[in-house]
Design a protein around this motif. Structure first.
Motif, PDB file in Angstrom:
ATOM      1  N   GLY A  29       0.804  -1.215   0.000  1.00 34.07           N
ATOM      2  CA  GLY A  29       0.000   0.000   0.000  1.00 34.07           C
ATOM      3  C   GLY A  29       0.837   1.265   0.000  1.00 34.07           C
ATOM      4  O   GLY A  29       0.418   2.306   0.502  1.00 34.07           O
ATOM      5  N   ARG A  30       2.014   1.166  -0.590  1.00 33.59           N
ATOM      6  CA  ARG A  30       2.907   2.330  -0.654  1.00 33.59           C
ATOM      7  C   ARG A  30       3.899   2.172  -1.799  1.00 33.59           C
ATOM      8  O   ARG A  30       4.222   1.066  -2.201  1.00 33.59           O
ATOM      9  CB  ARG A  30       3.639   2.548   0.667  1.00 33.59           C
ATOM     10  N   ILE A  31       4.347   3.332  -2.270  1.00 35.67           N
ATOM     11  CA  ILE A  31       5.445   3.362  -3.233  1.00 35.67           C
ATOM     12  C   ILE A  31       6.690   3.645  -2.412  1.00 35.67           C
ATOM     13  O   ILE A  31       6.779   4.655  -1.719  1.00 35.67           O
ATOM     14  CB  ILE A  31       5.252   4.469  -4.296  1.00 35.67           C
ATOM     15  N   ARG A  32       7.621   2.733  -2.469  1.00 32.49           N
ATOM     16  CA  ARG A  32       8.858   2.879  -1.687  1.00 32.49           C
ATOM     17  C   ARG A  32       9.938   3.542  -2.540  1.00 32.49           C
ATOM     18  O   ARG A  32       9.999   3.356  -3.747  1.00 32.49           O
ATOM     19  CB  ARG A  32       9.335   1.531  -1.209  1.00 32.49           C
ATOM     20  N   ARG A  33      10.782   4.278  -1.841  1.00 33.62           N
ATOM     21  CA  ARG A  33      11.939   4.856  -2.525  1.00 33.62           C
ATOM     22  C   ARG A  33      12.800   3.704  -3.020  1.00 33.62           C
ATOM     23  O   ARG A  33      12.936   2.698  -2.358  1.00 33.62           O
ATOM     24  CB  ARG A  33      12.752   5.708  -1.558  1.00 33.62           C
ATOM     25  N   PHE A  34      13.368   3.871  -4.178  1.00 32.90           N
ATOM     26  CA  PHE A  34      14.215   2.819  -4.743  1.00 32.90           C
ATOM     27  C   PHE A  34      15.635   3.339  -4.813  1.00 32.90           C
ATOM     28  O   PHE A  34      16.003   4.043  -5.753  1.00 32.90           O
ATOM     29  CB  PHE A  34      13.708   2.415  -6.130  1.00 32.90           C
ATOM     30  N   LYS A  35      16.434   3.064  -3.777  1.00 36.02           N
ATOM     31  CA  LYS A  35      17.842   3.488  -3.716  1.00 36.02           C
ATOM     32  C   LYS A  35      17.975   4.990  -3.938  1.00 36.02           C
ATOM     33  O   LYS A  35      18.919   5.455  -4.562  1.00 36.02           O
ATOM     34  CB  LYS A  35      18.679   2.720  -4.749  1.00 36.02           C
ATOM     35  N   ASP A  36      17.003   5.748  -3.469  1.00 39.89           N
ATOM     36  CA  ASP A  36      16.973   7.189  -3.682  1.00 39.89           C
ATOM     37  C   ASP A  36      16.376   7.831  -2.435  1.00 39.89           C
ATOM     38  O   ASP A  36      15.845   7.140  -1.567  1.00 39.89           O
ATOM     39  CB  ASP A  36      16.083   7.489  -4.901  1.00 39.89           C
ATOM     40  N   ASP A 127       8.394   7.199   1.734  1.00 41.92           N
ATOM     41  CA  ASP A 127       7.601   6.201   1.028  1.00 41.92           C
ATOM     42  C   ASP A 127       6.158   6.704   1.008  1.00 41.92           C
ATOM     43  O   ASP A 127       5.603   7.020   2.055  1.00 41.92           O
ATOM     44  CB  ASP A 127       7.671   4.850   1.740  1.00 41.92           C
ATOM     45  N   LEU A 128       5.555   6.797  -0.168  1.00 39.75           N
ATOM     46  CA  LEU A 128       4.218   7.367  -0.298  1.00 39.75           C
ATOM     47  C   LEU A 128       3.143   6.302  -0.121  1.00 39.75           C
ATOM     48  O   LEU A 128       3.077   5.348  -0.895  1.00 39.75           O
ATOM     49  CB  LEU A 128       4.044   8.047  -1.654  1.00 39.75           C
ATOM     50  N   LYS A 129       2.300   6.478   0.888  1.00 38.17           N
ATOM     51  CA  LYS A 129       1.161   5.584   1.106  1.00 38.17           C
ATOM     52  C   LYS A 129       0.013   6.028   0.209  1.00 38.17           C
ATOM     53  O   LYS A 129      -0.159   7.208  -0.055  1.00 38.17           O
ATOM     54  CB  LYS A 129       0.714   5.650   2.562  1.00 38.17           C
ATOM     55  N   PHE A 130      -0.775   5.046  -0.216  1.00 39.43           N
ATOM     56  CA  PHE A 130      -1.933   5.367  -1.055  1.00 39.43           C
ATOM     57  C   PHE A 130      -3.115   4.501  -0.632  1.00 39.43           C
ATOM     58  O   PHE A 130      -2.957   3.481   0.044  1.00 39.43           O
ATOM     59  CB  PHE A 130      -1.613   5.173  -2.541  1.00 39.43           C
ATOM     60  N   TYR A 131      -4.322   4.955  -1.022  1.00 42.30           N
ATOM     61  CA  TYR A 131      -5.530   4.199  -0.706  1.00 42.30           C
ATOM     62  C   TYR A 131      -5.568   2.916  -1.514  1.00 42.30           C
ATOM     63  O   TYR A 131      -4.997   2.823  -2.604  1.00 42.30           O
ATOM     64  CB  TYR A 131      -6.773   5.051  -0.990  1.00 42.30           C
TER      65      TYR A 131
END
Length: 156
Positions: A29-36, A127-131
């Protein structure tokens, strides 16, 4: 790299990713940072497709990865990518724009491309959480609709 803070984007956000990462993203339920330090989004489908055109669709072109290493884009396989239309959940974190830096004396064309590239991306520090249940869009059908040489300006 020249970062500047921006206002929180309103409405849906779009994020492209490889299909092999989709299950983990949906489960978390989130977009995680990828080595950034940031994870990156666009505010429209057209902007997302344009960003892909300027990055992952540039087979064989050089780019600098998140570790500062010079790499070349691999072959682009449209079926390997999806675009997520997300509704962000409330959270703390800074939104940023990364302004592409260029050496002095660059052509006007290169400066315009750098400005466009910088304007397409919105970065979230964290890390961006989303619905739940974001819309998942396969990339291949969008590309099949495009005429060769046509600018990717599609509306959702």
């Amino acid at each position: 790299m020249a970062y500047e803070r921006i206002v929180v984007p309103k409405g849906s956000l779009f994020h492209y990713t490889k299909t092999d990462r989709l299950d983990a993203i949906l489960r978390d339920g989130r977009i995680r940072r990828f080595k950034d330090r940031e994870c990156w989004f666009c505010t429209s489908l057209a902007d997302t497709l344009r960003l892909m055109e300027m990055t992952v669709m540039k087979e064989g072109h050089p780019y600098v990865d998140t570790q500062g290493q010079l790499r070349k884009y691999p072959d682009f396989v449209p079926e390997d990518y999806v675009i997520l239309r997300l509704e962000p959940r409330y959270q703390n974190g800074d939104w940023v724009r990364w302004n592409q830096e260029l050496p002095p004396g660059c052509s006007a064309e290169l400066l315009a491309q750098a400005e466009e590239f910088s304007a397409l991306k919105k970065g979230f520090r964290g890390d961006l959480k989303f619905y739940r249940n974001p819309q998942v869009l396969a990339v291949a059908p969008f590309l099949e609709e495009q005429t060769p040489g046509m600018d990717m300006t599609m509306q959702l």
